[in-house]
Design a protein around this motif. Structure first.
Motif, PDB file in Angstrom:
ATOM      1  N   LYS A 167       0.803  -1.232   0.000  1.00  9.08           N
ATOM      2  CA  LYS A 167       0.000   0.000   0.000  1.00  9.08           C
ATOM      3  C   LYS A 167       0.834   1.278   0.000  1.00  9.08           C
ATOM      4  O   LYS A 167       0.453   2.270  -0.603  1.00  9.08           O
ATOM      5  CB  LYS A 167      -0.946   0.018   1.208  1.00  9.08           C
ATOM      6  CG  LYS A 167      -1.961  -1.110   1.221  1.00  9.08           C
ATOM      7  CD  LYS A 167      -2.872  -1.056   0.008  1.00  9.08           C
ATOM      8  CE  LYS A 167      -3.898  -2.182   0.028  1.00  9.08           C
ATOM      9  NZ  LYS A 167      -4.728  -2.203  -1.196  1.00  9.08           N
ATOM     10  N   ASN A 168       1.944   1.306   0.705  1.00  9.84           N
ATOM     11  CA  ASN A 168       2.735   2.530   0.799  1.00  9.84           C
ATOM     12  C   ASN A 168       3.729   2.628  -0.356  1.00  9.84           C
ATOM     13  O   ASN A 168       3.942   1.677  -1.097  1.00  9.84           O
ATOM     14  CB  ASN A 168       3.462   2.588   2.136  1.00  9.84           C
ATOM     15  CG  ASN A 168       2.498   2.652   3.307  1.00  9.84           C
ATOM     16  OD1 ASN A 168       1.930   1.639   3.697  1.00  9.84           O
ATOM     17  ND2 ASN A 168       2.285   3.834   3.862  1.00  9.84           N
ATOM     18  N   ASN A 169       4.342   3.800  -0.477  1.00 11.74           N
ATOM     19  CA  ASN A 169       5.247   4.036  -1.600  1.00 11.74           C
ATOM     20  C   ASN A 169       6.487   3.149  -1.538  1.00 11.74           C
ATOM     21  O   ASN A 169       6.930   2.737  -0.463  1.00 11.74           O
ATOM     22  CB  ASN A 169       5.663   5.512  -1.638  1.00 11.74           C
ATOM     23  CG  ASN A 169       4.512   6.404  -2.050  1.00 11.74           C
ATOM     24  OD1 ASN A 169       3.477   5.918  -2.501  1.00 11.74           O
ATOM     25  ND2 ASN A 169       4.682   7.707  -1.896  1.00 11.74           N
ATOM     26  N   THR A 170       7.041   2.886  -2.710  1.00  9.29           N
ATOM     27  CA  THR A 170       8.252   2.072  -2.831  1.00  9.29           C
ATOM     28  C   THR A 170       9.317   2.872  -3.562  1.00  9.29           C
ATOM     29  O   THR A 170       8.998   3.716  -4.407  1.00  9.29           O
ATOM     30  CB  THR A 170       7.952   0.765  -3.586  1.00  9.29           C
ATOM     31  OG1 THR A 170       7.384   1.081  -4.862  1.00  9.29           O
ATOM     32  CG2 THR A 170       6.968  -0.099  -2.816  1.00  9.29           C
ATOM     33  N   TYR A 171      10.589   2.603  -3.251  1.00  8.85           N
ATOM     34  CA  TYR A 171      11.674   3.456  -3.726  1.00  8.85           C
ATOM     35  C   TYR A 171      12.862   2.638  -4.226  1.00  8.85           C
ATOM     36  O   TYR A 171      13.021   1.467  -3.909  1.00  8.85           O
ATOM     37  CB  TYR A 171      12.134   4.392  -2.602  1.00  8.85           C
ATOM     38  CG  TYR A 171      11.034   5.235  -2.025  1.00  8.85           C
ATOM     39  CD1 TYR A 171      10.624   6.409  -2.656  1.00  8.85           C
ATOM     40  CD2 TYR A 171      10.360   4.840  -0.874  1.00  8.85           C
ATOM     41  CE1 TYR A 171       9.593   7.175  -2.138  1.00  8.85           C
ATOM     42  CE2 TYR A 171       9.329   5.606  -0.345  1.00  8.85           C
ATOM     43  CZ  TYR A 171       8.942   6.770  -0.984  1.00  8.85           C
ATOM     44  OH  TYR A 171       7.913   7.517  -0.487  1.00  8.85           O
ATOM     45  N   ASP A 187       3.382  -8.379 -12.514  1.00 10.73           N
ATOM     46  CA  ASP A 187       4.162  -7.419 -11.717  1.00 10.73           C
ATOM     47  C   ASP A 187       5.419  -8.023 -11.111  1.00 10.73           C
ATOM     48  O   ASP A 187       5.887  -7.553 -10.084  1.00 10.73           O
ATOM     49  CB  ASP A 187       3.285  -6.808 -10.621  1.00 10.73           C
ATOM     50  CG  ASP A 187       2.953  -7.793  -9.514  1.00 10.73           C
ATOM     51  OD1 ASP A 187       3.092  -9.008  -9.746  1.00 10.73           O
ATOM     52  OD2 ASP A 187       2.557  -7.356  -8.414  1.00 10.73           O
ATOM     53  N   ASP A 188       5.989  -9.064 -11.725  1.00  7.74           N
ATOM     54  CA  ASP A 188       7.321  -9.498 -11.293  1.00  7.74           C
ATOM     55  C   ASP A 188       8.265  -8.302 -11.376  1.00  7.74           C
ATOM     56  O   ASP A 188       8.026  -7.370 -12.132  1.00  7.74           O
ATOM     57  CB  ASP A 188       7.858 -10.589 -12.223  1.00  7.74           C
ATOM     58  CG  ASP A 188       7.152 -11.920 -11.994  1.00  7.74           C
ATOM     59  OD1 ASP A 188       6.117 -11.909 -11.319  1.00  7.74           O
ATOM     60  OD2 ASP A 188       7.632 -12.931 -12.495  1.00  7.74           O
ATOM     61  N   ASN A 189       9.343  -8.367 -10.593  1.00  4.97           N
ATOM     62  CA  ASN A 189      10.231  -7.207 -10.664  1.00  4.97           C
ATOM     63  C   ASN A 189      10.745  -7.056 -12.096  1.00  4.97           C
ATOM     64  O   ASN A 189      11.236  -7.994 -12.697  1.00  4.97           O
ATOM     65  CB  ASN A 189      11.389  -7.296  -9.672  1.00  4.97           C
ATOM     66  CG  ASN A 189      12.255  -8.523  -9.835  1.00  4.97           C
ATOM     67  OD1 ASN A 189      11.781  -9.586 -10.172  1.00  4.97           O
ATOM     68  ND2 ASN A 189      13.541  -8.365  -9.585  1.00  4.97           N
ATOM     69  N   PRO A 190      10.576  -5.868 -12.669  1.00 10.30           N
ATOM     70  CA  PRO A 190      10.961  -5.648 -14.070  1.00 10.30           C
ATOM     71  C   PRO A 190      12.474  -5.652 -14.167  1.00 10.30           C
ATOM     72  O   PRO A 190      13.127  -4.653 -13.932  1.00 10.30           O
ATOM     73  CB  PRO A 190      10.379  -4.273 -14.378  1.00 10.30           C
ATOM     74  CG  PRO A 190      10.304  -3.603 -13.050  1.00 10.30           C
ATOM     75  CD  PRO A 190      10.092  -4.668 -12.023  1.00 10.30           C
ATOM     76  N   GLN A 228       6.822  -1.828  -7.972  1.00 11.51           N
ATOM     77  CA  GLN A 228       6.427  -0.483  -8.369  1.00 11.51           C
ATOM     78  C   GLN A 228       4.917  -0.330  -8.318  1.00 11.51           C
ATOM     79  O   GLN A 228       4.168  -1.257  -8.583  1.00 11.51           O
ATOM     80  CB  GLN A 228       6.976  -0.130  -9.737  1.00 11.51           C
ATOM     81  CG  GLN A 228       6.641  -1.079 -10.852  1.00 11.51           C
ATOM     82  CD  GLN A 228       7.381  -0.707 -12.112  1.00 11.51           C
ATOM     83  OE1 GLN A 228       7.892   0.389 -12.238  1.00 11.51           O
ATOM     84  NE2 GLN A 228       7.419  -1.617 -13.055  1.00 11.51           N
ATOM     85  N   ARG A 229       4.482   0.864  -7.979  1.00 13.11           N
ATOM     86  CA  ARG A 229       3.074   1.134  -7.693  1.00 13.11           C
ATOM     87  C   ARG A 229       2.287   1.551  -8.931  1.00 13.11           C
ATOM     88  O   ARG A 229       1.079   1.366  -8.991  1.00 13.11           O
ATOM     89  CB  ARG A 229       2.978   2.241  -6.638  1.00 13.11           C
ATOM     90  CG  ARG A 229       3.714   1.952  -5.357  1.00 13.11           C
ATOM     91  CD  ARG A 229       2.856   1.183  -4.372  1.00 13.11           C
ATOM     92  NE  ARG A 229       1.819   2.040  -3.833  1.00 13.11           N
ATOM     93  CZ  ARG A 229       0.555   1.661  -3.611  1.00 13.11           C
ATOM     94  NH1 ARG A 229       0.179   0.447  -3.933  1.00 13.11           N
ATOM     95  NH2 ARG A 229      -0.311   2.486  -3.088  1.00 13.11           N
ATOM     96  N   ILE A 241       0.164  -2.449  -7.434  1.00 11.15           N
ATOM     97  CA  ILE A 241      -0.338  -1.428  -8.356  1.00 11.15           C
ATOM     98  C   ILE A 241      -1.540  -0.682  -7.788  1.00 11.15           C
ATOM     99  O   ILE A 241      -2.515  -1.277  -7.333  1.00 11.15           O
ATOM    100  CB  ILE A 241      -0.690  -2.061  -9.711  1.00 11.15           C
ATOM    101  CG1 ILE A 241       0.577  -2.634 -10.360  1.00 11.15           C
ATOM    102  CG2 ILE A 241      -1.342  -1.053 -10.629  1.00 11.15           C
ATOM    103  CD1 ILE A 241       0.314  -3.429 -11.609  1.00 11.15           C
ATOM    104  N   GLU A 242      -1.454   0.638  -7.839  1.00 15.25           N
ATOM    105  CA  GLU A 242      -2.516   1.484  -7.312  1.00 15.25           C
ATOM    106  C   GLU A 242      -3.614   1.695  -8.350  1.00 15.25           C
ATOM    107  O   GLU A 242      -3.427   1.489  -9.535  1.00 15.25           O
ATOM    108  CB  GLU A 242      -1.929   2.839  -6.886  1.00 15.25           C
ATOM    109  CG  GLU A 242      -1.262   3.599  -8.012  1.00 15.25           C
ATOM    110  CD  GLU A 242      -0.453   4.789  -7.534  1.00 15.25           C
ATOM    111  OE1 GLU A 242      -0.418   5.029  -6.314  1.00 15.25           O
ATOM    112  OE2 GLU A 242       0.152   5.453  -8.367  1.00 15.25           O
TER     113      GLU A 242
END
Length: 886
Positions: free
Chosen positions: A317-321, A608-611, A622-623, A651-652
């Motif tokens: 839910k929260n942002n990713t960096y 949504d596997d890590n790209p 990633q969101r 994904i949002e």
């Protein structure tokens, strides 16, 4: 006495006080997607150094003022940056290790002091500085060498090492007053190190090393390490090794001293597991004896031993960096680079008691993408198909259990059928009959599957779906085991569920020497084809990554299946490019199969596997839906009518509803191959080079370096080249405008799409006077003989340029497609090509021959003025649809 308050002066005074005390604040850089950040010191003040995904570096004050920016000549992933004083002027220089094969050094003013390249192709990933009263710079990459440079970037020594360099760090590991090197190398792209140990910085001899089999924690053999820090956490005056990553997707912290004793450990609770979350770590010394770990959407605060202190955030839910940086001068922690191409820098003031609970509003590039996706969605919901566009008699076929929201359901452009992917119904039927035919390899099973269902139970499940009228597909086989579900069971499913069974998925069975694969192609396929055609509903969906759809499919037995024409009606190629460097190649191969008439349909694969190209160094989680949205649109714009989709966990909103709205509204038309107007030259594969294919398909192996890997038409495509710049002789570079091997679902295609197909396609192309180039994957074919890719380069470029000149429409600066809507109208789809580094693009549209009389953006209704070179902006992370009337 009455005093007048001068608010302007007070505001200025506050600003000056903030600057004087160095108050950190959120800011967005002027650049693009941030990959790495470090804090250095210049003139006694903290300075930020950043690297962007494609190799650009920059310097900023901690309050957000740009100091300088540098763009290297060739784009490549900038793997590591460090800030160290190597000139002795008491200011930190920026050193960087690039996938373009160079080590760079800039001073704090932004002057390039030097760059080092050994004189041949290499992918550098690591750089570290040792200072024992003399500067030594150590660098490494994919070619099994540890290089030592002096402070001016001159080569001092080379030391052979085993494996591809994963990590080099300097520290006082053995002696309190002498720095040495911690070195880690990989042979596998995720796990299983080749070397893990301490090397003497003077002699380059191994002081200590750790065997994988004797590692002090069993979890170390399973952890995917994504970040490292060096610090003295047991307070013995010597440095320790802090490692961050994940074990089975659980956030992990492990700290070892130089004797490889465990002095810190934390593995997150299973309930916090996040699919492909990327873990970054920081140590807050000397401010506090604490470690911070950011994994996906969750932030952990630990003591040095790994005991939990705080936890904040909700998973998914929260942002990713992309990275996390601690500024010890200001006691401020920064998270930087929102995943998906953000350029935001977010500050946490550690003096605030509850700093870890702070939620930041999105800023910069990521906010721009968010806004553009929402605007696109609103525009699509208001779209009405023009009178000249007719509804297709075919529906979109999306393999994803999904319920459309009411606003999308109302759209009446084209229909969508959603099909539930029921996963694997792996059966426990005895395999003696298979063993009798192909040997004991038939007993191999996929360790991820349960094999707990009888044939009768599986058939009863299928009956229930038929009774409820619920469409479904099954995942029926994999390279680990092509026989999850046996042929007799599959035939029975089609009999009992003729209306609702839409087919079976097979994945990663690329090994052409595997007797199981050969048996599947020769025995299963004819029987499945017969059973499928009896009811004319189901399909066989094949998922393959790397270069399968461009090159591997030219090998037997696959070429007999995919290019015979015998099964074109039931085969639907898809791709799971989540650990591939060659998505652009694989896409061009599927388009070649479809436009060449070898298959009737192909599928997008949105997941949504890590790209990634190298998983430990490719952040996931990633969101934004933006990259998946644009990837799906591009595939659909070249004829992909099916989707094998996963809705995404991080994904949002509005998520994939944007894609489905584009489909349902008709903004994104269902494309027949004969209506594509952005293809006019091809690349054909003759006598395919099997060795090249197998080296790429062996996508976990990092120990395949060869000096001539760059002299190939499909070059530097093996896993150990992930992130490397592409040479001028390469197909991706020449034909599709791809600059480096990372994640390139969205090539710019300055010459249009150049599909890849078998050499047998030449007869049809010659008949239609369409140009083509030829190779075996490694070498080009010129004057009836194979020549090196470098020799073939000029011929390749010349033919591609001639093909471009025959296109009715040409687009420069964006990923694109041109589609005939009716006799008078062509729809041009423009996409931001930055899959992981979105940014606003200027697209130039030009025409060869006849020009249109009108142009209109079909979503904004903006009229496009016709000229020789129409310049249009493509919104960041989004796309445009322009109809031209002739």
């Amino acid at each position: 006495m009455i005093y007048m308050i001068d608010f302007k002066k007070i505001s200025l005074l506050v600003c000056l006080m903030l600057f004087a005390y160095g108050s950190a604040q959120n800011f967005a850089t002027k650049g693009n997607g941030i990959r790495n950040g470090v804090i250095g010191e210049a003139k006694g003040k903290s300075v930020f150094y950043f690297s962007e995904l494609d190799g650009v570096v920059s310097a900023y004050s901690t309050t957000g003022k740009e100091l300088w920016r540098y763009k290297p000549l060739s784009a490549a992933v900038m793997f590591k940056i460090i800030a160290e004083d190597v000139t002795g002027d008491k200011n930190d220089e920026l050193l960087a290790a690039s996938g373009d094969g160079n080590i760079y050094c800039w001073n704090y003013k932004g002057d390039l002091l030097w760059q080092f390249n050994p004189g041949y192709k290499v992918r550098f990933t690591e750089v570290a500085v040792v200072n024992n009263n003399e500067i030594q710079i150590f660098v490494g990459g994919n070619n099994y060498l540890l290089y030592e440079l002096n402070s001016k970037g001159k080569l001092v020594s080379e030391t052979k090492i085993d494996g591809s360099v994963r990590k080099i760090e300097s520290g006082n590991f053995i002696h309190k007053n002498k720095e040495d090197l911690f070195v880690m190398t990989y042979g596998h792209d995720k796990f299983r190190w080749e070397f893990f140990g301490i090397i003497d910085s003077n002699s380059k001899e191994i002081i200590k090393s750790l065997s994988q089999k004797k590692s002090p924690l069993k979890e170390m053999s399973k952890v995917m390490l994504t970040d490292f820090k060096i610090a003295d956490i047991n307070k013995d005056g010597k440095d320790d090794i802090l490692m961050f990553g994940d074990v089975s997707w659980k956030a992990t912290y492990i700290a070892l001293d130089a004797n490889f004793n465990v002095i810190g450990k934390h593995i997150a609770n299973k309930k916090d597991t996040q699919r492909y979350a990327h873990t970054q770590g920081e140590i807050l010394k000397p401010f506090k004896d604490e470690v911070v770990m950011k994994s996906g959407s969750i932030l952990y605060v630990l003591d040095l031993k790994g005991n939990p202190i705080h936890k904040a955030g909700v998973k998914y839910k929260n942002n990713t960096y992309s990275d996390m940086v601690f500024d010890a001068k200001r006691n401020t922690l920064f998270t930087i680079g929102d995943l998906g191409g953000g350029n935001g820098v977010y500050a946490y003031n550690l003096k605030n008691e509850n700093w870890f609970n702070k939620n930041h509003d999105n800023i910069g590039r990521y906010k721009e993408v968010q806004d553009n996706v929402v605007k696109l969605y609103k525009d699509v919901l208001n779209f009405k198909m023009p009178s000249y566009q007719k509804k297709s008699n075919k529906p979109w076929m999306m393999i994803s259990k999904h319920e459309l929201p009411s606003e999308v359901k109302k759209l009446n452009g084209n229909d969508i059928v959603f099909i539930d992917n029921r996963g694997t119904w792996s059966e426990n039927t005895n395999r003696d009959d298979l063993v009798a035919k192909i040997g004991k390899s038939a007993l191999k099973k996929d360790k991820r599957k349960k094999y707990n269902l009888s044939r009768e139970e599986i058939i009863e499940r299928a009956k229930l779906y038929e009774a409820k009228n619920e469409p479904f597909v099954l995942w029926a086989g994999h390279g680990n085991d092509p026989f999850y579900t046996r042929i007799e069971t599959l035939e029975a499913i089609l009999e009992v569920a003729p209306k609702t069974c839409y087919g079976f998925i097979y994945a990663e069975m690329d090994d052409v020497k595997d007797p199981r694969v050969i048996h599947f192609v020769e025995e299963y396929i004819p029987r499945l084809a017969k059973a499928i055609r009896k009811h004319n509903k189901a399909k066989l969906y094949f998922r393959y990554k790397n270069m399968f759809w461009a090159l591997t499919n030219n090998l037997s037995p696959w070429k007999n299946l995919f290019f015979s024409g015998e099964y074109s009606d039931i085969l639907v190629p898809a791709s799971e490019d989540t650990s591939s460097r060659t998505q652009d190649v694989n896409l061009a191969g599927r388009i070649g199969m479809h436009s060449g008439g070898y298959i009737d349909d192909f599928a997008m694969r949105l997941i949504d596997d890590n790209p990634t190209s190298w998983r430990p160094l490719s952040p996931g989680g990633q969101r934004s839906v933006s990259p998946y949205l644009r990837q799906g649109v591009l595939m659909a714009a070249y004829g992909g009518r099916f989707g094998v989709n996963f809705e995404g966990t991080f994904i949002e909103k509005p998520g994939l509803e944007v894609l489905y709205a584009l489909m349902k509204s008709g903004v994104l038309p269902i494309v027949e191959k004969e209506d594509i107007r952005s293809i006019n030259s091809w690349h054909l594969i003759k006598d395919v080079d099997a060795h090249l294919i197998h080296s790429v398909d062996n996508h976990h192996n990092l120990k395949q370096y060869k000096m001539d890997d760059d002299d190939a038409v499909f070059s530097v495509a093996q896993m150990h080249w992930a992130g490397a710049s592409i040479p001028e002789n390469d197909y991706s570079k020449i034909a599709l405008g791809v600059d480096y091997r990372w994640t390139n679902y969205l090539p710019k295609m300055p010459h249009g799409m150049v599909p890849i197909a078998p050499f047998k396609t030449a007869t049809k192309l010659q008949k239609n006077k369409v140009l083509y180039t030829v190779s075996n994957g490694k070498k080009g074919f010129l004057n009836n003989e194979f020549v090196s890719a470098k020799t073939y380069q000029d011929t390749f470029k010349n033919i591609i340029a001639k093909g471009k000149a025959k296109l009715p429409i040409v687009v420069k600066g964006a990923s694109w497609s041109a589609i005939q809507i009716d006799k008078k109208h062509v729809r041009v789809i423009l996409l931001d090509p930055g899959y992981l580094d979105p940014q606003e693009r200027e697209a130039t549209i030009s025409f060869n021959g006849k020009k249109p009389i009108k142009g209109v953006d079909i979503l904004s209704n903006e009229k496009i003025k016709i000229s020789n070179a129409i310049k249009l902006s493509v919104p960041t992370g989004a796309l445009r649809f322009v109809d031209f009337e002739y």
